[in-house]
Design an enzyme around this catalytic site. Structure first.
Site, PDB file in Angstrom:
ATOM      1  N   ILE A 180       1.065  -1.392  -0.156  1.00  0.00           N
ATOM      2  CA  ILE A 180       0.136   0.286   0.484  1.00  0.00           C
ATOM      3  C   ILE A 180       0.394   1.076   0.184  1.00  0.00           C
ATOM      4  O   ILE A 180       0.566   2.401  -0.173  1.00  0.00           O
ATOM      5  CB  ILE A 180      -0.660   0.196   1.325  1.00  0.00           C
TER       6      ILE A 180
ATOM      7  N   TYR B  45      -0.611  -7.713  17.353  1.00  0.00           N
ATOM      8  CA  TYR B  45      -1.126  -6.914  15.869  1.00  0.00           C
ATOM      9  C   TYR B  45      -2.577  -5.788  16.512  1.00  0.00           C
ATOM     10  O   TYR B  45      -2.428  -4.677  15.911  1.00  0.00           O
ATOM     11  CB  TYR B  45      -1.866  -7.729  14.958  1.00  0.00           C
TER      12      TYR B  45
HETATM   13  N1  LIG Z   1      -2.837  -5.700   3.457  1.00  0.00           N
HETATM   14  C1  LIG Z   1      -3.707  -5.841   3.808  1.00  0.00           C
HETATM   15  O1  LIG Z   1      -4.548  -6.012   3.859  1.00  0.00           O
HETATM   16  C2  LIG Z   1      -3.595  -4.682   5.397  1.00  0.00           C
HETATM   17  C3  LIG Z   1      -4.939  -4.735   5.820  1.00  0.00           C
HETATM   18  C4  LIG Z   1      -5.522  -3.777   6.641  1.00  0.00           C
HETATM   19  C5  LIG Z   1      -4.279  -2.886   7.651  1.00  0.00           C
HETATM   20  N2  LIG Z   1      -3.304  -3.002   6.299  1.00  0.00           N
HETATM   21  C6  LIG Z   1      -2.046  -1.410   6.816  1.00  0.00           C
HETATM   22  O2  LIG Z   1      -1.686  -1.113   5.990  1.00  0.00           O
HETATM   23  C7  LIG Z   1      -0.060  -0.489   6.461  1.00  0.00           C
HETATM   24  C8  LIG Z   1       1.045  -1.083   4.942  1.00  0.00           C
HETATM   25  O3  LIG Z   1       1.130  -2.994   4.801  1.00  0.00           O
HETATM   26  P1  LIG Z   1       1.234  -3.541   3.599  1.00  0.00           P
HETATM   27  O4  LIG Z   1      -0.154  -3.922   3.859  1.00  0.00           O
HETATM   28  O5  LIG Z   1       1.482  -2.514   2.155  1.00  0.00           O
HETATM   29  O6  LIG Z   1       2.617  -4.653   3.548  1.00  0.00           O
HETATM   30  P2  LIG Z   1       3.834  -4.433   3.680  1.00  0.00           P
HETATM   31  O7  LIG Z   1       3.531  -4.417   1.900  1.00  0.00           O
HETATM   32  O8  LIG Z   1       4.385  -5.310   4.161  1.00  0.00           O
HETATM   33  O9  LIG Z   1       4.514  -3.324   3.687  1.00  0.00           O
HETATM   34  C9  LIG Z   1       4.598  -2.649   4.682  1.00  0.00           C
HETATM   35  C10 LIG Z   1       5.554  -2.031   4.860  1.00  0.00           C
HETATM   36  O10 LIG Z   1       6.603  -1.368   5.923  1.00  0.00           O
HETATM   37  C11 LIG Z   1       7.408  -1.437   5.921  1.00  0.00           C
HETATM   38  N3  LIG Z   1       8.384  -1.961   7.696  1.00  0.00           N
HETATM   39  C12 LIG Z   1       7.917  -2.885   7.657  1.00  0.00           C
HETATM   40  N4  LIG Z   1       9.139  -2.855   9.278  1.00  0.00           N
HETATM   41  C13 LIG Z   1       9.128  -0.977   9.302  1.00  0.00           C
HETATM   42  C14 LIG Z   1      10.496  -0.903   9.724  1.00  0.00           C
HETATM   43  N5  LIG Z   1      11.157  -1.644  11.241  1.00  0.00           N
HETATM   44  N6  LIG Z   1      10.946   0.434   9.891  1.00  0.00           N
HETATM   45  C15 LIG Z   1      10.007   0.956   8.171  1.00  0.00           C
HETATM   46  N7  LIG Z   1       9.527   0.140   7.591  1.00  0.00           N
HETATM   47  C16 LIG Z   1       9.145  -1.226   8.538  1.00  0.00           C
HETATM   48  C17 LIG Z   1       8.681  -2.218   4.667  1.00  0.00           C
HETATM   49  O11 LIG Z   1       9.115  -2.496   4.385  1.00  0.00           O
HETATM   50  P3  LIG Z   1      10.510  -3.693   3.990  1.00  0.00           P
HETATM   51  O12 LIG Z   1      10.297  -4.300   3.290  1.00  0.00           O
HETATM   52  O13 LIG Z   1      11.724  -3.483   4.331  1.00  0.00           O
HETATM   53  O14 LIG Z   1       9.476  -5.279   5.191  1.00  0.00           O
HETATM   54  C18 LIG Z   1       6.777  -2.547   3.641  1.00  0.00           C
HETATM   55  O15 LIG Z   1       7.502  -1.155   3.756  1.00  0.00           O
HETATM   56  C19 LIG Z   1       0.311  -1.223   7.188  1.00  0.00           C
HETATM   57  O16 LIG Z   1       0.524  -0.215   8.001  1.00  0.00           O
HETATM   58  C20 LIG Z   1      -0.707  -2.680   7.421  1.00  0.00           C
HETATM   59  O17 LIG Z   1      -1.140  -2.983   9.340  1.00  0.00           O
HETATM   60  C21 LIG Z   1      -3.053  -3.500   5.580  1.00  0.00           C
END
Ligand SMILES: NC(=O)c1ccc[n+]([C@@H]2O[C@H](COP(=O)([O-])OP(=O)(O)OC[C@H]3O[C@@H](n4cnc5c(N)ncnc54)[C@H](OP(=O)(O)O)[C@@H]3O)[C@@H](O)[C@H]2O)c1
Length: 299
Positions: free
Chosen positions: A26, A163
């Protein structure tokens, strides 16, 4: 009227946006679309190399910077390296349902990354933010509870409950930040968004066989990261009141077009929000300062 999409983004020329976790999922789509619309976008990434690879897929003005939210030293280094005003800070990065582990500063990893790292980042940048802070939460916040006697899960860790607590903390933080900004008459808004269910790298960070099977099945029903980013893009660019929470309009808020959505009663508890704020200041050593219409933070 047809549903709002990224094609409806207003031009962002002259604006600067910081997106955490902009190399994946995202965050990547959020950064890419805002840059396409003309914003200067700072990709705040744990891995500089992954950030560079993501930037190579984008058009427009993008600037990759290293930021590890699980290390307050890295958060301070990131802030020190940034110049000039920031219109929008998007607190997007997150980890989900990890086995028990600690950040560099000894915080439980999910609360430490998803909430405390963003709390410190926001506090340290606040004096330079001109428009809004967008924090990405989750429908999982509804399962979250705060235990202020054991915020860090030292007495029995449950990775999904941890979480959910971190995502509840994202909303408690947003509402308390908005209350404090409003009390200081500051021209900055705090809003939140959640993506519904989107197939991203988030599920890849979970590690058991059941997680992977679940992740595989879920990917069949999940929406794309492009759709999942729409609530964040909407929250970052539309004229919304402070404390607004944007999510998908479909059944169970799992998918669909962005609209204002509700949050749990626990997320709207002002006493819990104040308590979390005080705990977050004490844990991170970052104290927000709200003065008149200007805002500034000290570390
Ligand atoms: N996907 C869903 O269905 C969903 C649903 C509800 C909420 N969310 C929320 O949406 C947000 C984005 O998640 P996503 O689904 O896009 O997941 P994602 O593809 O795993 O992206 C997460 C991002 O956060 C980064 N990250 C993790 N730990 C970090 C740290 N210590 N310092 C800096 N960056 C860090 C990751 O970097 P790396 O690549 O280095 O790991 C990655 O760029 C999150 O807050 C998640 O809780 C997602």
């Amino acid at each position: 009227m047809s549903a709002w999409t990224a094609a409806d983004l207003p031009r962002q020329d002259g604006r600067t946006v910081v997106v955490t976790g902009a190399n994946s999922g995202i965050g990547l789509v959020t950064a890419r679309e805002l840059a396409r619309a003309g914003a200067r976008v700072v990709l705040a990434c744990r891995s500089f190399e992954r950030g560079r690879a993501a930037a190579a897929t984008m058009t427009g003005e993008v600037d990759v910077r290293a930021l590890d939210l699980a290390d307050l030293g890295s958060v301070r280094g990131f802030v020190d390296g940034l110049d000039g005003p920031i219109d929008v800070l998007v607190n997007n990065a997150g980890v989900m349902a990890l086995p028990y582990r600690l950040t560099a500063d000894g915080f439980e990893m999910q609360l430490g990354t998803n909430h405390l790292g963003h709390f410190a980042l926001t506090g340290l940048l606040l004096g330079r933010i001109t428009d809004r802070v967008v924090t990405v939460s989750s429908g999982f916040h509804r399962l979250g509870t705060m235990d202020f006697d054991d915020l860090m899960w030292e007495r029995g860790y449950h990775r999904w409950k941890a979480y959910a607590r971190s995502k509840l903390a994202n909303l408690l933080f947003t509402l308390e930040l908005q209350r404090r900004l409003a009390a200081a008459d500051a021209p900055v808004r705090a809003v939140a968004a959640h993506p519904g269910y989107a197939a991203t790298g988030l599920q890849a960070h979970t590690e058991t066989v059941q997680d992977r099977v679940m992740g595989l099945l879920n990917r069949v029903v999940a929406q794309s990261p492009e759709r999942g980013a729409l609530p964040t893009l909407y929250a970052a660019t539309q004229d919304l009141p402070g404390a607004a929470y944007v999510g998908p309009d479909g059944p169970g808020e799992m998918r669909g077009a962005p609209q204002l959505v509700g949050m749990s009663g626990a997320a709207q508890d002002p006493a819990a929000a104040r308590r979390l704020w005080d705990a977050s200041e004490a844990l991170t050593g970052v104290t927000f300062e709200f003065a008149g219409s200007g805002v500034a933070a000290s570390a």
